[in-house]
Design a protein around this motif. Structure first.
Motif, PDB file in Angstrom:
ATOM      1  N   GLU A 110       0.841  -1.199   0.000  1.00 56.44           N
ATOM      2  CA  GLU A 110       0.000   0.000   0.000  1.00 56.44           C
ATOM      3  C   GLU A 110       0.876   1.250   0.000  1.00 56.44           C
ATOM      4  O   GLU A 110       0.974   1.968   0.993  1.00 56.44           O
ATOM      5  CB  GLU A 110      -0.922   0.007   1.223  1.00 56.44           C
ATOM      6  N   SER A 111       1.500   1.488  -1.129  1.00 53.13           N
ATOM      7  CA  SER A 111       2.501   2.554  -1.199  1.00 53.13           C
ATOM      8  C   SER A 111       1.916   3.939  -0.972  1.00 53.13           C
ATOM      9  O   SER A 111       2.643   4.862  -0.590  1.00 53.13           O
ATOM     10  CB  SER A 111       3.211   2.507  -2.561  1.00 53.13           C
ATOM     11  N   ASP A 112       0.602   4.091  -1.166  1.00 48.08           N
ATOM     12  CA  ASP A 112      -0.021   5.396  -0.949  1.00 48.08           C
ATOM     13  C   ASP A 112      -0.077   5.785   0.523  1.00 48.08           C
ATOM     14  O   ASP A 112      -0.442   6.916   0.856  1.00 48.08           O
ATOM     15  CB  ASP A 112      -1.433   5.420  -1.542  1.00 48.08           C
ATOM     16  N   ARG A 113       0.322   4.873   1.422  1.00 50.82           N
ATOM     17  CA  ARG A 113       0.286   5.141   2.862  1.00 50.82           C
ATOM     18  C   ARG A 113       1.670   5.424   3.449  1.00 50.82           C
ATOM     19  O   ARG A 113       1.793   5.598   4.672  1.00 50.82           O
ATOM     20  CB  ARG A 113      -0.339   3.958   3.606  1.00 50.82           C
ATOM     21  N   PHE A 114       2.706   5.435   2.615  1.00 47.62           N
ATOM     22  CA  PHE A 114       4.063   5.490   3.156  1.00 47.62           C
ATOM     23  C   PHE A 114       4.878   6.690   2.678  1.00 47.62           C
ATOM     24  O   PHE A 114       6.086   6.722   2.871  1.00 47.62           O
ATOM     25  CB  PHE A 114       4.808   4.193   2.808  1.00 47.62           C
ATOM     26  N   GLY A 115       4.231   7.680   2.090  1.00 47.31           N
ATOM     27  CA  GLY A 115       4.983   8.807   1.541  1.00 47.31           C
ATOM     28  C   GLY A 115       5.813   9.544   2.575  1.00 47.31           C
ATOM     29  O   GLY A 115       7.018   9.776   2.383  1.00 47.31           O
ATOM     30  N   ILE A 175       9.144  -2.568  -0.990  1.00 49.96           N
ATOM     31  CA  ILE A 175       8.495  -2.183  -2.246  1.00 49.96           C
ATOM     32  C   ILE A 175       7.587  -0.981  -2.039  1.00 49.96           C
ATOM     33  O   ILE A 175       7.597  -0.017  -2.816  1.00 49.96           O
ATOM     34  CB  ILE A 175       7.700  -3.376  -2.814  1.00 49.96           C
ATOM     35  N   ALA A 176       6.772  -1.030  -0.970  1.00 50.19           N
ATOM     36  CA  ALA A 176       5.841   0.076  -0.703  1.00 50.19           C
ATOM     37  C   ALA A 176       6.593   1.381  -0.466  1.00 50.19           C
ATOM     38  O   ALA A 176       6.182   2.440  -0.958  1.00 50.19           O
ATOM     39  CB  ALA A 176       4.969  -0.261   0.502  1.00 50.19           C
ATOM     40  N   LEU A 177       7.695   1.320   0.261  1.00 48.65           N
ATOM     41  CA  LEU A 177       8.481   2.527   0.521  1.00 48.65           C
ATOM     42  C   LEU A 177       9.072   3.082  -0.768  1.00 48.65           C
ATOM     43  O   LEU A 177       9.059   4.296  -1.008  1.00 48.65           O
ATOM     44  CB  LEU A 177       9.576   2.218   1.538  1.00 48.65           C
ATOM     45  N   CYS A 178       9.575   2.195  -1.633  1.00 48.90           N
ATOM     46  CA  CYS A 178      10.140   2.647  -2.906  1.00 48.90           C
ATOM     47  C   CYS A 178       9.076   3.294  -3.782  1.00 48.90           C
ATOM     48  O   CYS A 178       9.270   4.396  -4.319  1.00 48.90           O
ATOM     49  CB  CYS A 178      10.769   1.473  -3.648  1.00 48.90           C
ATOM     50  N   ARG A 179       7.956   2.622  -3.931  1.00 47.90           N
ATOM     51  CA  ARG A 179       6.902   3.153  -4.807  1.00 47.90           C
ATOM     52  C   ARG A 179       6.387   4.496  -4.309  1.00 47.90           C
ATOM     53  O   ARG A 179       5.999   5.348  -5.116  1.00 47.90           O
ATOM     54  CB  ARG A 179       5.757   2.155  -4.910  1.00 47.90           C
ATOM     55  N   SER A 180       6.369   4.685  -3.003  1.00 48.33           N
ATOM     56  CA  SER A 180       5.884   5.965  -2.476  1.00 48.33           C
ATOM     57  C   SER A 180       6.809   7.111  -2.866  1.00 48.33           C
ATOM     58  O   SER A 180       6.413   8.277  -2.813  1.00 48.33           O
ATOM     59  CB  SER A 180       5.750   5.885  -0.954  1.00 48.33           C
ATOM     60  N   LEU A 181       8.039   6.777  -3.275  1.00 46.94           N
ATOM     61  CA  LEU A 181       8.999   7.771  -3.756  1.00 46.94           C
ATOM     62  C   LEU A 181       9.048   7.815  -5.283  1.00 46.94           C
ATOM     63  O   LEU A 181       9.961   8.407  -5.861  1.00 46.94           O
ATOM     64  CB  LEU A 181      10.390   7.451  -3.211  1.00 46.94           C
ATOM     65  N   SER A 182       8.087   7.170  -5.925  1.00 47.23           N
ATOM     66  CA  SER A 182       8.021   7.086  -7.388  1.00 47.23           C
ATOM     67  C   SER A 182       9.182   6.308  -7.988  1.00 47.23           C
ATOM     68  O   SER A 182       9.606   6.554  -9.121  1.00 47.23           O
ATOM     69  CB  SER A 182       7.940   8.482  -8.020  1.00 47.23           C
TER      70      SER A 182
END
Length: 264
Positions: A110-115, A175-182
């Motif tokens: 849930e990458s939208d929760r880790f920005g 993965i979630a942390l990376c995706r939150s950074l685009s």
């Protein structure tokens, strides 16, 4: 280095059961499959297809009684993990089309929760590879890796709350942390030479500096010996098998990975 990897799964089937297996590694930029063996006991018809992520999958119906799947592969892979400190962040408009799906939130990531969290963890790091390396290091120091601590996949949010997990769970959080950074990131399932205890393994890859790089928070050295079987957004995409109908679990699972000598 040359490795021979094998996986044997034994089931006790009580009614004809449809399966989709994902047990065949494929050749690519980081590994070469030189030989394979795929055996079913008893022998049943199987149909192979390639899924949306390029993974080789096999469909079959397991008959009632004892049913065994045995696969092995001889593979050439790297003896070390490639690194690229300072590797550049790839702007979204320059990403290959096939990579874009690995930017989006998914079932277990849930990458939208880790920005905010990802921004804090990677503060003052160069955009790109160094951010991912910092996330990997943060996972190693903040999340306890305990094999067998979870049987069902944990989402990134759950792992962050529990602060404990297996390799798959730690990869989900990375993965979630990376995706939150685009930064595109994907889950990989396969084998790892000298893994303890020996079993199927999971890690993640991030797309920086125009290619995929391996990151594994369960390992504290950048040794190689990785063999990828499946790639996907998260564990929902890379199960080594899915079965349909009454639940079936292996009564026995044996995984082996050994280094071998191959005459050039």
């Amino acid at each position: 280095m040359w490795l021979k990897a094998s996986c044997e799964l034994k089931f006790s089937i009580t009614s004809p059961t449809p399966f989709v297996f994902m047990l065949r590694p494929r050749s690519g930029a980081q590994q070469w499959v030189a030989a394979e063996e795929y055996l079913l006991f008893p022998s049943v018809p199987a149909i192979e297809f390639t899924d949306d992520y390029g993974n080789l999958c096999q469909r079959l119906i397991a008959p009632v009684g004892d049913f065994t799947v045995y696969t092995s592969a001889t593979i050439r892979t790297s003896s070390g993990v490639n690194t690229h400190p300072g590797g550049a962040f790839v702007e979204i408009e320059h990403l290959p089309d096939s990579v874009l799906k690995y930017l989006l939130p998914s079932r277990y990531c849930e990458s939208d929760r880790f920005g905010d969290m990802a921004t804090e963890i990677t503060a003052n790091q160069l955009l790109g590879y160094d951010q991912v390396a910092t996330i990997e290091n943060w996972l190693q120091t903040h999340i306890q890796f305990v094999p067998g601590s979870s049987t069902l996949p944990l989402s990134a949010t759950e792992v962050n709350q529990k602060q404990i997990g297996v390799c798959r769970d730690m990869a989900h959080l990375g993965i979630a942390l990376c995706r939150s950074l685009s930064i595109p990131a994907r889950l990989v399932v396969g084998y790892l030479h000298e893994l303890q205890p020996m079993e199927l393994h999971a890690w993640f890859e991030a797309f920086v500096a125009d290619r995929w790089y391996t990151f594994d928070a369960t390992q504290h050295t950048k040794k190689g010996g990785y063999i990828a079987i499946g790639y996907g957004r998260d564990a929902a995409d890379v199960a080594i098998y899915n079965q349909f109908g009454p639940a079936v679990i292996p009564i026995e699972q044996n995984v082996r990975v050994e280094e071998i000598n191959v005459t050039q």
